[in-house]
Motif scaffolding. Structure first.
Motif, mmCIF file in Angstrom:
data_model
loop_
_atom_site.group_PDB
_atom_site.id
_atom_site.type_symbol
_atom_site.label_atom_id
_atom_site.label_comp_id
_atom_site.label_asym_id
_atom_site.label_seq_id
_atom_site.Cartn_x
_atom_site.Cartn_y
_atom_site.Cartn_z
ATOM 1 N N UNK A 37 0.816 -1.215 0.000
ATOM 2 C CA UNK A 37 0.000 0.000 0.000
ATOM 3 C C UNK A 37 0.850 1.266 0.000
ATOM 4 N N UNK A 38 1.794 1.336 -0.942
ATOM 5 C CA UNK A 38 2.599 2.554 -1.066
ATOM 6 C C UNK A 38 1.774 3.697 -1.639
ATOM 7 N N UNK A 39 0.927 3.391 -2.616
ATOM 8 C CA UNK A 39 0.072 4.420 -3.197
ATOM 9 C C UNK A 39 -0.892 4.961 -2.155
ATOM 10 N N UNK A 40 -1.109 6.270 -2.166
ATOM 11 C CA UNK A 40 -1.902 6.881 -1.095
ATOM 12 C C UNK A 40 -3.349 6.401 -1.104
ATOM 13 N N UNK A 41 -3.913 6.112 -2.267
ATOM 14 C CA UNK A 41 -5.289 5.620 -2.314
ATOM 15 C C UNK A 41 -5.377 4.262 -1.622
ATOM 16 N N UNK A 42 -4.449 3.367 -1.921
ATOM 17 C CA UNK A 42 -4.429 2.057 -1.265
ATOM 18 C C UNK A 42 -4.192 2.214 0.238
ATOM 19 N N UNK A 43 -3.259 3.081 0.594
ATOM 20 C CA UNK A 43 -2.919 3.237 2.009
ATOM 21 C C UNK A 43 -4.097 3.760 2.818
ATOM 22 N N UNK A 44 -4.771 4.798 2.294
ATOM 23 C CA UNK A 44 -5.913 5.364 3.024
ATOM 24 C C UNK A 44 -7.038 4.340 3.162
#
Length: 337
Positions: free
Chosen positions: A282-289
């Protein structure tokens, strides 16, 4: 009418590509490319390869004045066997081969099996994600046999029309890019360049700055969350570490005018299927959030489990490996003969 591209992309169709190009042009083309310092200092972010003219024969059908250029970011660059882009309509207006204006030929520099890309895009497709079509090509340039390349569908308007009712939306390519202010400029607009209206990106970026209580209500009108969860789960299942969720890299995202929402498309799947991967990336911010909220984390885990039980069919994958191995082995024998 009949879509001629379906036969062109048939999985068992080995495309024969023969290129004749002036040797001095070929020498320049082979050597072009970005440098590591140039990329990471930002000096070569907008680097463009040079187009040359060539005579190209595809499955026995010859075309003069085909535009040809090298392709690749860093990992796939090679002067001996460069990845190539062919454009049949750049110098001859409206011309196509099998209804396709372009051909993308990847050298598999990071994929010695020659199988990773086609197998991975097929898995994304089986899971219901938007993904390009893929098969193989045998490439010869000026009489030199360059061997097997992956033939990959270019993500342009013809591909968008196969998946969406409206192809007029903004299409972005992400290389180190994300929906945060410091990385937003790295989203390369691939359509509607003259208008250059990037307000759709700004809207997603603003939504992702909200707190958890407001996030989903703001995001769901802007991003197809269910489609993203499938895309994300398949990046993880295939071990696509050099990806949006793995490193904000190698993806495209399309703002579909019909739904008014973004849909993600996988890209650069050469370094995949190399062993067990983490249950989450989840490096991408959408995945992380989304992962940091209980509701959407569970939705993601449910998608992961579902696709592990359906798209990830080990016996079917092993059968596909055997077919590909046989296909490439026969080709190598023909090349040696």
């Amino acid at each position: 009418g009949v879509d001629l591209s379906e036969a062109l992309f048939a999985p068992d169709h080995l495309i024969e590509v023969n290129v004749e190009i002036d040797p001095p042009d070929w020498a320049i083309l082979r050597q072009e490319g970005r440098s590591v310092p140039g990329v990471f200092t930002g000096c070569q972010r907008d680097y463009e390869y040079t187009y040359f003219r060539a005579r190209v024969t595809v499955d026995g059908e010859a075309y003069n004045d085909v535009a040809i250029r090298k392709k690749g970011f860093l990992g796939s660059l090679s002067a001996l066997r460069p990845s190539l882009k062919l454009n049949f309509g750049k110098y001859v207006d409206g011309r196509t081969h099998a209804d396709m204006k372009r051909m993308t030929l990847n050298n598999n520099h990071s994929d010695p099996t020659n199988a990773n890309q086609c197998m991975t895009y097929a898995l994304f497709t089986k899971a219901g994600a938007v993904a390009p079509r893929c098969n193989f090509a045998h490439v010869v340039v000026n009489g030199t046999d360059l061997g097997i390349y992956t033939h990959l569908e270019s993500i342009k308007k013809p591909m968008l029309r196969r998946h969406f009712d409206d192809d007029s939306g903004n299409l972005y390519e992400g290389q180190g890019a994300d929906f945060i202010d410091t990385r937003l400029d790295l989203m390369e607009l691939k359509t509607n360049e003259e208008e250059n209206d990037r307000s759709d990106l700004d809207a997603v970026t603003a939504a992702l700055e909200l707190d958890n209580a407001e996030l989903l209500d703001a995001l769901e009108p802007l991003v197809d969350i269910d489609a993203f969860l499938t895309f994300w789960a398949m990046e993880v299942l295939t071990g696509h570490w050099d990806s949006y969720s793995g490193g904000r890299n190698n993806y495209l995202t399309y703002h579909d005018p019909t739904s008014d929402r973004f849909v993600f498309i996988p890209w650069g799947t050469d370094a995949v299927l190399r062993g067990p991967s983490a249950a989450v990336s989840a490096s991408g911010i959408l995945a992380r959030r989304l992962y940091l909220m209980d509701e959407t984390r569970q939705r993601y885990l449910d998608q992961l489990q579902r696709h592990l039980g359906t798209a990830w069919d080990e016996s079917a994958l092993l059968d596909q490996v055997n077919r590909l191995e046989d296909h490439v082995a026969r080709t190598c024998f023909q090349e040696r003969a």
